[in-house]
Design a protein around this motif. Sequence first.
Motif, PDB file in Angstrom:
ATOM      1  N   SER A 105       0.799  -1.228   0.000  1.00 12.68           N
ATOM      2  CA  SER A 105       0.000   0.000   0.000  1.00 12.68           C
ATOM      3  C   SER A 105       0.829   1.274   0.000  1.00 12.68           C
ATOM      4  O   SER A 105       0.455   2.274  -0.618  1.00 12.68           O
ATOM      5  CB  SER A 105      -0.962   0.018   1.195  1.00 12.68           C
ATOM      6  N   ASP A 106       1.993   1.257   0.658  1.00  9.12           N
ATOM      7  CA  ASP A 106       2.784   2.487   0.757  1.00  9.12           C
ATOM      8  C   ASP A 106       3.900   2.582  -0.276  1.00  9.12           C
ATOM      9  O   ASP A 106       4.671   3.546  -0.267  1.00  9.12           O
ATOM     10  CB  ASP A 106       3.361   2.639   2.161  1.00  9.12           C
ATOM     11  N   ILE A 107       3.979   1.609  -1.195  1.00  5.76           N
ATOM     12  CA  ILE A 107       5.066   1.640  -2.183  1.00  5.76           C
ATOM     13  C   ILE A 107       4.565   1.557  -3.625  1.00  5.76           C
ATOM     14  O   ILE A 107       5.370   1.492  -4.552  1.00  5.76           O
ATOM     15  CB  ILE A 107       6.094   0.512  -1.937  1.00  5.76           C
ATOM     16  N   ILE A 108       3.247   1.558  -3.816  1.00  8.34           N
ATOM     17  CA  ILE A 108       2.747   1.445  -5.186  1.00  8.34           C
ATOM     18  C   ILE A 108       2.992   2.722  -5.973  1.00  8.34           C
ATOM     19  O   ILE A 108       3.160   3.807  -5.397  1.00  8.34           O
ATOM     20  CB  ILE A 108       1.245   1.079  -5.217  1.00  8.34           C
ATOM     21  N   LYS A 109       2.996   2.594  -7.294  1.00  7.99           N
ATOM     22  CA  LYS A 109       3.162   3.723  -8.202  1.00  7.99           C
ATOM     23  C   LYS A 109       2.519   3.348  -9.529  1.00  7.99           C
ATOM     24  O   LYS A 109       2.199   2.174  -9.768  1.00  7.99           O
ATOM     25  CB  LYS A 109       4.642   4.044  -8.407  1.00  7.99           C
ATOM     26  N   ILE A 110       2.295   4.338 -10.376  1.00 10.58           N
ATOM     27  CA  ILE A 110       1.785   4.025 -11.707  1.00 10.58           C
ATOM     28  C   ILE A 110       2.928   3.433 -12.533  1.00 10.58           C
ATOM     29  O   ILE A 110       3.998   4.035 -12.636  1.00 10.58           O
ATOM     30  CB  ILE A 110       1.220   5.269 -12.408  1.00 10.58           C
ATOM     31  N   PRO A 111       2.728   2.264 -13.129  1.00  8.56           N
ATOM     32  CA  PRO A 111       3.803   1.640 -13.919  1.00  8.56           C
ATOM     33  C   PRO A 111       4.225   2.506 -15.097  1.00  8.56           C
ATOM     34  O   PRO A 111       3.417   3.231 -15.697  1.00  8.56           O
ATOM     35  CB  PRO A 111       3.147   0.335 -14.420  1.00  8.56           C
ATOM     36  N   GLU A 112       5.493   2.412 -15.452  1.00 12.86           N
ATOM     37  CA  GLU A 112       6.018   3.200 -16.556  1.00 12.86           C
ATOM     38  C   GLU A 112       5.314   2.878 -17.869  1.00 12.86           C
ATOM     39  O   GLU A 112       5.099   3.760 -18.703  1.00 12.86           O
ATOM     40  CB  GLU A 112       7.529   2.963 -16.700  1.00 12.86           C
TER      41      GLU A 112
END
Length: 198
Positions: A105-112
């Motif tokens: 939950s605290d490390i997700i990001k939108i994939p490149e």
Amino acid sequence: MTRGSNNIATIPCFLSEELAYIVAAILCDGHLKKDNYRVGFELVSKDIVMKFIRNFSSVFDVKFRYNTRIDKRGGRKVLHRAYVNSKPIVLFLRDFFEIPRGKKSDIIKIPELIKKSNMSIRRAFIEGVFDTDGGKRRGGFGLSSASVVFRDDVTEMLMEFGIDVKKDEWLNKKYDKRYYGLFFKNPISGGTQAVKGA
């Protein structure tokens, strides 16, 4: 087509709107198990879970298992759950779309791959985000996340659609953890419709 963990799966060769929606939904309310090769997805909304299953089955040509459980922590609401065991799918989502296995939950990001895609793919991704994590905020619509990177990524993508986004953050004293939010007002009601109409 490849075999793994009791299922034969078709691994897609291109990024579709359905796949972008799946990636967003898993980042927000799904998971890739750390101790086995399972993709899971769980929500109060049966309609969204069924939508996720349809998209997933269409892209990967696999069948989900579906059941319900009572969420005792959330006021005894019925949670609708779907899951499938497939090593190839888990590794595909991890390696190509940067979805962490286990707690995330605290490390997700939108994939490149999503960031660099065309507008229709990015719009489908945002639809998946707001179908799962979106809600009413500050008289408009928005979301909150434990990941500041994800919040900022989503903010930037919404602004690309011409949506005026505001950001905030706060300390959740119950969990002693910071959360990061965004919110916006749009003449078109509803989060998904706001993005579709942008």
